[in-house]
Design a protein around this motif. Structure first.
Motif, PDB file in Angstrom:
ATOM      1  N   LEU A   1      -2.242   7.457   3.929  1.00  0.00           N
ATOM      2  CA  LEU A   1      -0.879   7.030   3.619  1.00  0.00           C
ATOM      3  C   LEU A   1      -0.270   7.912   2.536  1.00  0.00           C
ATOM      4  O   LEU A   1       0.911   8.258   2.579  1.00  0.00           O
ATOM      5  CB  LEU A   1      -0.874   5.571   3.153  1.00  0.00           C
ATOM      6  CG  LEU A   1      -1.041   4.517   4.240  1.00  0.00           C
ATOM      7  CD1 LEU A   1      -1.079   3.132   3.619  1.00  0.00           C
ATOM      8  CD2 LEU A   1       0.077   4.603   5.254  1.00  0.00           C
ATOM      9  N   TYR A   2      -1.100   8.271   1.534  1.00  0.00           N
ATOM     10  CA  TYR A   2      -0.595   9.112   0.451  1.00  0.00           C
ATOM     11  C   TYR A   2      -0.057  10.425   0.999  1.00  0.00           C
ATOM     12  O   TYR A   2       1.039  10.859   0.659  1.00  0.00           O
ATOM     13  CB  TYR A   2      -1.722   9.360  -0.552  1.00  0.00           C
ATOM     14  CG  TYR A   2      -1.360  10.361  -1.615  1.00  0.00           C
ATOM     15  CD1 TYR A   2      -1.708  11.707  -1.486  1.00  0.00           C
ATOM     16  CD2 TYR A   2      -0.665   9.959  -2.748  1.00  0.00           C
ATOM     17  CE1 TYR A   2      -1.367  12.617  -2.451  1.00  0.00           C
ATOM     18  CE2 TYR A   2      -0.328  10.878  -3.718  1.00  0.00           C
ATOM     19  CZ  TYR A   2      -0.685  12.204  -3.579  1.00  0.00           C
ATOM     20  OH  TYR A   2      -0.347  13.108  -4.536  1.00  0.00           O
ATOM     21  N   TYR A   3      -0.847  11.071   1.877  1.00  0.00           N
ATOM     22  CA  TYR A   3      -0.390  12.366   2.397  1.00  0.00           C
ATOM     23  C   TYR A   3       0.812  12.218   3.292  1.00  0.00           C
ATOM     24  O   TYR A   3       1.689  13.078   3.345  1.00  0.00           O
ATOM     25  CB  TYR A   3      -1.522  13.068   3.140  1.00  0.00           C
ATOM     26  CG  TYR A   3      -2.536  13.683   2.215  1.00  0.00           C
ATOM     27  CD1 TYR A   3      -3.880  13.334   2.291  1.00  0.00           C
ATOM     28  CD2 TYR A   3      -2.154  14.605   1.249  1.00  0.00           C
ATOM     29  CE1 TYR A   3      -4.812  13.892   1.432  1.00  0.00           C
ATOM     30  CE2 TYR A   3      -3.078  15.157   0.393  1.00  0.00           C
ATOM     31  CZ  TYR A   3      -4.400  14.807   0.489  1.00  0.00           C
ATOM     32  OH  TYR A   3      -5.311  15.347  -0.359  1.00  0.00           O
TER      33      TYR A   3
ATOM     34  N   MET B   1       0.825  -1.205   0.000  1.00  0.00           N
ATOM     35  CA  MET B   1       0.000   0.000   0.000  1.00  0.00           C
ATOM     36  C   MET B   1       0.855   1.249   0.000  1.00  0.00           C
ATOM     37  O   MET B   1       0.568   2.218  -0.715  1.00  0.00           O
ATOM     38  CB  MET B   1      -0.920  -0.004   1.223  1.00  0.00           C
ATOM     39  CG  MET B   1      -2.005  -1.044   1.130  1.00  0.00           C
ATOM     40  SD  MET B   1      -3.118  -0.941   2.510  1.00  0.00           S
ATOM     41  CE  MET B   1      -3.883   0.619   2.179  1.00  0.00           C
ATOM     42  N   VAL B   2       1.909   1.241   0.805  1.00  0.00           N
ATOM     43  CA  VAL B   2       2.771   2.424   0.861  1.00  0.00           C
ATOM     44  C   VAL B   2       3.432   2.651  -0.489  1.00  0.00           C
ATOM     45  O   VAL B   2       3.509   3.778  -0.990  1.00  0.00           O
ATOM     46  CB  VAL B   2       3.818   2.262   1.982  1.00  0.00           C
ATOM     47  CG1 VAL B   2       4.827   3.378   1.929  1.00  0.00           C
ATOM     48  CG2 VAL B   2       3.135   2.248   3.330  1.00  0.00           C
ATOM     49  N   THR B   3       3.904   1.564  -1.098  1.00  0.00           N
ATOM     50  CA  THR B   3       4.540   1.698  -2.413  1.00  0.00           C
ATOM     51  C   THR B   3       3.547   2.222  -3.433  1.00  0.00           C
ATOM     52  O   THR B   3       3.870   3.093  -4.252  1.00  0.00           O
ATOM     53  CB  THR B   3       5.084   0.341  -2.877  1.00  0.00           C
ATOM     54  OG1 THR B   3       5.826  -0.246  -1.820  1.00  0.00           O
ATOM     55  CG2 THR B   3       5.960   0.496  -4.094  1.00  0.00           C
ATOM     56  N   ALA B   4       2.327   1.689  -3.371  1.00  0.00           N
ATOM     57  CA  ALA B   4       1.328   2.116  -4.354  1.00  0.00           C
ATOM     58  C   ALA B   4       1.079   3.604  -4.250  1.00  0.00           C
ATOM     59  O   ALA B   4       1.006   4.306  -5.266  1.00  0.00           O
ATOM     60  CB  ALA B   4       0.042   1.328  -4.145  1.00  0.00           C
ATOM     61  N   VAL B   5       0.942   4.130  -3.015  1.00  0.00           N
ATOM     62  CA  VAL B   5       0.637   5.568  -2.927  1.00  0.00           C
ATOM     63  C   VAL B   5       1.850   6.428  -3.194  1.00  0.00           C
ATOM     64  O   VAL B   5       1.735   7.638  -3.343  1.00  0.00           O
ATOM     65  CB  VAL B   5       0.029   5.949  -1.556  1.00  0.00           C
ATOM     66  CG1 VAL B   5      -1.290   5.280  -1.350  1.00  0.00           C
ATOM     67  CG2 VAL B   5       0.968   5.631  -0.435  1.00  0.00           C
TER      68      VAL B   5
END
Lengths: 144, 140
Positions: free
Chosen positions: A57-59, A20-24
């Motif tokens: 996570l994105y922010y 998830m972190v990589t994706a965002v």
């Protein structure tokens, strides 16, 4: 047998979070359809406690903790706890992490999750700022 | 000794009370002396006999710690699948409760239940993601 299945749970959950972190890092939630939305929200319009955590996570990854907190305060506050738990599970694979917390506190956390879920769906002012983005538009329950 | 029935004094060796005739002597309780097993001469080619360790000399076995998967339960609630996640939190709470009460077997049982709930939430998350991508690709 116990060791390997515990280890695989640790591996799978770490990989999931890393994915998830990589994706965002590369994709912007809302601007792409490659990031799956919350199933509960898509089906019912209801905000589950996880709604907005991808945006959170994105922010975070892009260095805006204030916006991250507004997307999902619960995820924001739980993230360090989760990271700590994962690190402990990697370092000492078979120890019991968080097992010495008094049982009442764990249930209280569960109650907090439920309260957060209910609150962010009320469209009255102090509560709806818990909805993703702090916006009060599309909450389910209309307060008088 | 004194008769338990009438209280009169009797000889120590008397079997019956001289006044009321009640039985005086209890048959002596058989005290089996605690014996170590006798050493045996091993048959040719057999293993030598080692007497078992006496109680109290070996350290008690330490029980392995019981994980409650609370970390994964929180992740499941927030990222994956809220109903399963809440159940996993409740199970993790049960593990803590049983450990605090000293019920190790119950804690292990609750821990295994929490672990399978975590796998269910992983399955639900993966399943939904796959369904979503298939829908996006127009396969639905």
């Amino acid at each position: 047998m116990r060791n390997s299945s515990d280890r695989s749970i640790t591996i799978v959950s770490t990989l999931g979070l890393a994915a998830m972190v990589t994706a965002v890092c590369f994709l912007r939630p809302g601007a792409t359809s490659w990031l799956p939305p919350c199933p509960l929200h898509a089906l019912t319009g209801f905000y589950c406690p996880g709604c907005g955590s991808t945006r959170m996570l994105y922010y975070l990854v892009h260095g805006e903790p204030g916006m991250a907190f507004r997307e999902n305060a619960l995820s924001f506050l739980a993230l360090p706890v989760v990271l700590y738990g994962l690190v402990r599970q990697w370092m000492r694979p078979n120890s019991g992490v968080f097992t010495r917390i008094r049982p009442g506190w764990v249930l209280a956390f569960g109650g907090l999750v439920i309260a957060f879920t209910v609150a962010r769906n009320i469209s009255a002012q102090p509560f709806c700022s818990l909805a993703p983005g702090g916006e009060c538009r599309t909450a389910l329950v209309q307060a008088r | 000794m004194f008769c338990p029935q009438c209280g009169s004094k009797n000889d120590e060796q008397s079997l019956h009370c001289s006044q009321c005739g009640a039985a005086l002597q209890q048959p002596p309780a058989v005290q089996a002396p605690v014996q170590a097993p006798p050493p045996q001469y091993p048959a040719p080619g057999a293993q030598p006999y080692y007497p078992p360790p006496q109680f109290g000399t070996a350290p008690p076995p330490t029980l392995p710690p019981v994980p409650n998967y609370l970390t994964q339960a929180i992740m499941a609630t927030i990222f994956c699948c809220i109903p399963v996640g809440i159940f996993a939190i409740i199970r993790a709470n049960e593990v803590n409760k049983k450990l605090a009460a000293g019920d190790y077997a119950g804690a292990v049982q609750a821990s295994n239940s929490a672990k399978s709930l975590c796998w269910w939430s992983v399955g639900a998350g993966i399943g939904f993601t796959i369904l979503y991508y298939m829908h996006q690709l127009g396969k639905f």
